[in-house]
Design a protein around this motif. Sequence first.
Motif: not given
Length: 207
Positions: A162-165, A102-106, A7-11
């Motif tokens: 996006h910083q929280r993500v 990351a998105y829904q949580g962080g 998988t690839l991840e990132g903001i």
Amino acid sequence: MTGQFLTLEGIDGAGKSTHVDFIRDWLTARGIDVVVTREPGGTPLGEALRALLLDVKSDISLDTETLLMFAARQAHVDAVIRPALAAGRWVLSDRFTDATFAYQGGGRGVPFERIAELERWVLRDLRVDRTFLFDIPPDVARARMSTTRTLDRFEREREAFHQRVRNAYLSRAEADIDRIRVLDAELPVATLQAELARDLGRLLERR
């Protein structure tokens, strides 16, 4: 022999999508049959939910957003990912469950325990073999996005979101160093792809 799940991840704006074709082509050149997919998406249902989730006009509650992500993921896992892995193919997905943490949580503040419960329900024994996390400061990512495309519902969020993500992604990487490889997305593309090739080579040797 089962395949490998990458998988690839990132903001948003990290540039991870740039490297999807590189990874696919690198593996294909070495005789690996690769399925390229994405989340949310990957199936007709998933793509329909993707359009809804990314639409700036969508009025979706936080719980609904999280559940829709996992509804799309359930269809994706059942119709695409598990069959491909069982057939010995490698799966390369642009985002997966880490993105929800990351998105829904962080980013949104959904309790991580609630997301983890949904993860256990949907994935059961399915595990990602390698995650490439493209890390970049939100202000740099924002500058990249503003010149390349119309921003979707998530991309339009404020920099603090996006910083929280980003922080959530990095926390997951610290907790799972064997699976998640953090890459400096500000490096030149050629440098990043050389790092990717080295790690992919190690995966092939392990296989």
